[in-house]
Design a protein around this motif. Structure first.
Motif, PDB file in Angstrom:
ATOM      1  N   MET A  90     144.277  32.585 110.495  1.00  0.00           N
ATOM      2  CA  MET A  90     142.834  33.274 109.655  1.00  0.00           C
ATOM      3  C   MET A  90     141.723  33.200 110.430  1.00  0.00           C
ATOM      4  O   MET A  90     141.118  32.059 110.414  1.00  0.00           O
ATOM      5  N   ALA A  91     141.255  34.183 110.475  1.00  0.00           N
ATOM      6  CA  ALA A  91     139.297  34.539 111.167  1.00  0.00           C
ATOM      7  C   ALA A  91     138.635  33.774 110.237  1.00  0.00           C
ATOM      8  O   ALA A  91     139.134  34.874 108.914  1.00  0.00           O
ATOM      9  N   PRO A  92     137.140  33.510 110.520  1.00  0.00           N
ATOM     10  CA  PRO A  92     136.717  33.161 109.280  1.00  0.00           C
ATOM     11  C   PRO A  92     136.041  34.582 108.978  1.00  0.00           C
ATOM     12  O   PRO A  92     135.852  35.792 109.613  1.00  0.00           O
ATOM     13  N   ARG A  93     134.908  34.994 108.147  1.00  0.00           N
ATOM     14  CA  ARG A  93     134.373  36.382 107.749  1.00  0.00           C
ATOM     15  C   ARG A  93     133.494  36.059 108.001  1.00  0.00           C
ATOM     16  O   ARG A  93     132.560  35.177 107.512  1.00  0.00           O
ATOM     17  N   LEU A  94     132.541  36.843 108.656  1.00  0.00           N
ATOM     18  CA  LEU A  94     131.528  36.533 109.183  1.00  0.00           C
ATOM     19  C   LEU A  94     130.787  37.892 108.197  1.00  0.00           C
ATOM     20  O   LEU A  94     130.724  38.833 107.992  1.00  0.00           O
ATOM     21  N   PHE A  95     129.195  37.469 108.072  1.00  0.00           N
ATOM     22  CA  PHE A  95     128.238  37.616 107.408  1.00  0.00           C
ATOM     23  C   PHE A  95     127.030  38.047 108.157  1.00  0.00           C
ATOM     24  O   PHE A  95     126.397  37.123 108.508  1.00  0.00           O
ATOM     25  N   SER A  96     126.311  38.584 108.285  1.00  0.00           N
ATOM     26  CA  SER A  96     125.205  38.748 109.078  1.00  0.00           C
ATOM     27  C   SER A  96     123.679  37.625 108.238  1.00  0.00           C
ATOM     28  O   SER A  96     123.568  38.276 107.350  1.00  0.00           O
ATOM     29  N   CYS A  97     122.847  36.595 108.855  1.00  0.00           N
ATOM     30  CA  CYS A  97     122.519  36.093 108.548  1.00  0.00           C
ATOM     31  C   CYS A  97     120.666  36.436 108.753  1.00  0.00           C
ATOM     32  O   CYS A  97     119.854  36.314 108.013  1.00  0.00           O
ATOM     33  N   PHE A  98     120.509  37.969 108.383  1.00  0.00           N
ATOM     34  CA  PHE A  98     119.735  38.760 109.165  1.00  0.00           C
ATOM     35  C   PHE A  98     118.030  37.728 109.178  1.00  0.00           C
ATOM     36  O   PHE A  98     117.133  37.952 108.961  1.00  0.00           O
ATOM     37  N   ARG A  99     118.030  37.429 110.930  1.00  0.00           N
ATOM     38  CA  ARG A  99     117.688  36.759 111.409  1.00  0.00           C
ATOM     39  C   ARG A  99     117.568  37.682 113.052  1.00  0.00           C
ATOM     40  O   ARG A  99     118.691  38.150 113.448  1.00  0.00           O
ATOM     41  N   LYS A 100     116.617  37.264 113.556  1.00  0.00           N
ATOM     42  CA  LYS A 100     115.896  38.137 115.189  1.00  0.00           C
ATOM     43  C   LYS A 100     117.430  37.739 116.164  1.00  0.00           C
ATOM     44  O   LYS A 100     117.303  36.198 115.832  1.00  0.00           O
ATOM     45  N   ALA A 139     139.512  36.571 101.854  1.00  0.00           N
ATOM     46  CA  ALA A 139     140.563  35.924 101.783  1.00  0.00           C
ATOM     47  C   ALA A 139     140.928  34.895 102.491  1.00  0.00           C
ATOM     48  O   ALA A 139     142.900  34.869 102.630  1.00  0.00           O
ATOM     49  N   THR A 140     140.082  34.653 103.254  1.00  0.00           N
ATOM     50  CA  THR A 140     140.338  33.580 103.875  1.00  0.00           C
ATOM     51  C   THR A 140     139.693  32.589 103.435  1.00  0.00           C
ATOM     52  O   THR A 140     139.957  30.962 103.897  1.00  0.00           O
ATOM     53  N   SER A 141     138.947  32.247 102.755  1.00  0.00           N
ATOM     54  CA  SER A 141     138.081  31.310 101.718  1.00  0.00           C
ATOM     55  C   SER A 141     139.975  30.329 100.996  1.00  0.00           C
ATOM     56  O   SER A 141     139.476  29.045 101.051  1.00  0.00           O
ATOM     57  N   PRO A 142     141.150  30.668 100.280  1.00  0.00           N
ATOM     58  CA  PRO A 142     141.733  30.299  99.258  1.00  0.00           C
ATOM     59  C   PRO A 142     141.952  29.176 100.265  1.00  0.00           C
ATOM     60  O   PRO A 142     141.918  27.883 100.507  1.00  0.00           O
ATOM     61  N   ALA A 143     142.422  29.470 101.628  1.00  0.00           N
ATOM     62  CA  ALA A 143     142.953  28.253 102.339  1.00  0.00           C
ATOM     63  C   ALA A 143     142.582  27.492 103.155  1.00  0.00           C
ATOM     64  O   ALA A 143     142.292  26.054 102.977  1.00  0.00           O
ATOM     65  N   ALA A 144     141.277  27.270 102.947  1.00  0.00           N
ATOM     66  CA  ALA A 144     140.042  26.332 103.256  1.00  0.00           C
ATOM     67  C   ALA A 144     139.501  25.700 102.153  1.00  0.00           C
ATOM     68  O   ALA A 144     139.424  24.079 101.589  1.00  0.00           O
ATOM     69  N   GLU A 150     139.603  41.111  97.562  1.00  0.00           N
ATOM     70  CA  GLU A 150     140.906  40.689  98.841  1.00  0.00           C
ATOM     71  C   GLU A 150     141.518  39.610  98.399  1.00  0.00           C
ATOM     72  O   GLU A 150     142.624  39.681  98.903  1.00  0.00           O
ATOM     73  N   ASN A 151     141.340  38.686  96.941  1.00  0.00           N
ATOM     74  CA  ASN A 151     142.408  38.252  96.544  1.00  0.00           C
ATOM     75  C   ASN A 151     142.873  38.662  95.650  1.00  0.00           C
ATOM     76  O   ASN A 151     144.154  38.014  95.307  1.00  0.00           O
ATOM     77  N   ARG A 152     143.354  39.797  95.027  1.00  0.00           N
ATOM     78  CA  ARG A 152     144.117  40.331  94.183  1.00  0.00           C
ATOM     79  C   ARG A 152     145.146  40.076  93.733  1.00  0.00           C
ATOM     80  O   ARG A 152     145.940  40.210  94.810  1.00  0.00           O
ATOM     81  N   GLY A 153     145.393  39.427  92.536  1.00  0.00           N
ATOM     82  CA  GLY A 153     146.376  39.136  92.021  1.00  0.00           C
ATOM     83  C   GLY A 153     146.924  37.607  92.370  1.00  0.00           C
ATOM     84  O   GLY A 153     147.886  37.146  92.239  1.00  0.00           O
ATOM     85  N   ARG A 154     146.352  37.078  93.157  1.00  0.00           N
ATOM     86  CA  ARG A 154     146.261  35.871  93.481  1.00  0.00           C
ATOM     87  C   ARG A 154     145.487  34.828  92.323  1.00  0.00           C
ATOM     88  O   ARG A 154     144.802  34.909  92.061  1.00  0.00           O
ATOM     89  N   VAL A 155     146.189  33.168  92.390  1.00  0.00           N
ATOM     90  CA  VAL A 155     146.027  32.399  91.597  1.00  0.00           C
ATOM     91  C   VAL A 155     145.097  31.409  92.331  1.00  0.00           C
ATOM     92  O   VAL A 155     145.297  30.976  93.909  1.00  0.00           O
ATOM     93  N   LEU A 156     143.710  31.905  92.148  1.00  0.00           N
ATOM     94  CA  LEU A 156     143.137  30.817  93.188  1.00  0.00           C
ATOM     95  C   LEU A 156     141.990  29.153  92.520  1.00  0.00           C
ATOM     96  O   LEU A 156     141.924  29.832  91.471  1.00  0.00           O
ATOM     97  N   SER A 157     142.948  28.521  93.087  1.00  0.00           N
ATOM     98  CA  SER A 157     142.138  26.788  92.430  1.00  0.00           C
ATOM     99  C   SER A 157     141.205  26.290  93.564  1.00  0.00           C
ATOM    100  O   SER A 157     140.918  26.997  94.914  1.00  0.00           O
ATOM    101  N   ASN A 158     140.287  26.077  92.649  1.00  0.00           N
ATOM    102  CA  ASN A 158     139.379  25.535  93.201  1.00  0.00           C
ATOM    103  C   ASN A 158     138.782  23.944  93.091  1.00  0.00           C
ATOM    104  O   ASN A 158     138.612  23.636  92.042  1.00  0.00           O
ATOM    105  N   ASP A 159     138.223  23.222  94.019  1.00  0.00           N
ATOM    106  CA  ASP A 159     137.550  21.956  93.803  1.00  0.00           C
ATOM    107  C   ASP A 159     136.778  21.472  93.827  1.00  0.00           C
ATOM    108  O   ASP A 159     136.339  21.790  95.296  1.00  0.00           O
ATOM    109  N   TYR A 160     135.846  20.222  93.331  1.00  0.00           N
ATOM    110  CA  TYR A 160     134.255  19.646  94.321  1.00  0.00           C
ATOM    111  C   TYR A 160     133.638  20.815  94.568  1.00  0.00           C
ATOM    112  O   TYR A 160     132.314  20.990  94.912  1.00  0.00           O
ATOM    113  N   VAL A 161     134.360  21.623  92.983  1.00  0.00           N
ATOM    114  CA  VAL A 161     132.907  23.400  92.783  1.00  0.00           C
ATOM    115  C   VAL A 161     131.705  22.661  92.448  1.00  0.00           C
ATOM    116  O   VAL A 161     131.140  21.874  91.372  1.00  0.00           O
TER     117      VAL A 161
END
Length: 273
Positions: free
Chosen positions: A1-11, A51-56, A201-212
């Motif tokens: 799955m492709a990563p989600r991109l977000f502008s870092c507000f730099r020139k 949406a692509t973070s749970p796999a990571a 984007e992850n509506r309805g999913r059970v999300l598990s997280n470690d080392y947070v």
């Protein structure tokens, strides 16, 4: 799955000098000893609103459990950013502090955008967080340094108040540090987190997280010392509602102003604090 991109507000084209001041710490060791160094620090930048973070998240959880059977130890930390909260689900572990940390890596690595899920290895390499092969390669090829020899007595893990955890550490960096200096950072992280995602984007999913990472504090700044000199410090972590010591750990890492890592350690919290 492709990563989600977000502008870092730099020139566009404005790149940081990733090599500046990289000599802040050096080991008095041979190349072979360096190869047998301490843990590799792996930082995941993630969000429950992506949406692509749970796999990571699953990949780094397996990494921390030792499923990949790597030859070198790893210290895993997950930083949840807050820039996907507008998508309809506010990440309960998201923080603008972690977004700022990721932006600093964008600058030091000479990238043009921020994205999730992103993994940064030893502060020197990065890859998409759910790409297992790229992650293993980055860890295997990462520079390694001796693990700091910090110790923490059981008595040093104490509740200075009902809503604060005090951690005192003493040890040597095992690195010679010059006048540019390094920061000794201490992170308090939590594993075994489970959330029902009701929106976004992850509506309805059970999300598990470690080392947070829940809290990150500077133990001290160190300049002009030998590899064997003892360093001491105390950090105070404000605690959150529902804090459970059995699910938490502490990670210590040494990082210079160019965001390069020079060693890391991890400690489990006593269950009875």
């Amino acid at each position: 799955m492709a990563p989600r991109l977000f502008s870092c507000f730099r020139k566009h084209g404005d790149r940081a000098d990733a090599g500046a001041h990289e000599s802040s710490a050096t080991a008095d060791l041979t190349a072979e000893e360096m190869k047998r160094g301490g843990p590799v620090l792996v930082e995941l930048f993630s969000s429950q609103g992506c949406a692509t973070s749970p796999a990571a998240e699953l990949v780094v959880s397996r990494l921390g459990r030792g499923d990949f059977q790597l030859e070198m130890p790893v210290v895993v930390l997950a930083f949840h950013v807050d820039y996907w909260d507008y998508m309809g689900w506010k990440d309960p572990y998201g923080s603008s502090q972690w977004t700022v940390r990721q932006k600093a890596y964008v600058e030091s690595l000479g990238l043009d955008t921020m994205f999730t899920p992103q993994v940064v290895v030893q502060g020197k390499a990065h890859c998409v967080g759910n790409d297992e092969n790229a992650l293993v390669t980055a860890i295997t090829e990462a520079p390694r340094f001796p693990a700091p020899s910090f110790q923490v007595c059981i008595a040093s893990f104490q509740r200075s108040s009902p809503d604060c955890l005090q951690v005192s550490l003493t040890g040597a960096l095992r690195m010679k540090v010059d006048s540019n200096g390094v920061n000794v950072m201490v992170a308090l992280y939590e594993s075994g987190l489970v959330n029902d995602c009701e929106r976004g984007e992850n509506r309805g999913r059970v999300l598990s997280n470690d080392y947070v990472v829940r809290k990150l504090e500077k133990l001290c700044n160190v300049k002009d010392i030998s590899a064997k000199k003892t360093v001491s410090g105390t950090v105070n972590f404000p605690l959150w509602e529902g804090f459970n010591a059995s699910k938490c750990g502490v990670a210590l890492f040494v990082q210079n102003n160019s965001h390069q890592m020079f060693g890391s350690q991890s400690f489990q919290l006593p269950r009875d604090i």
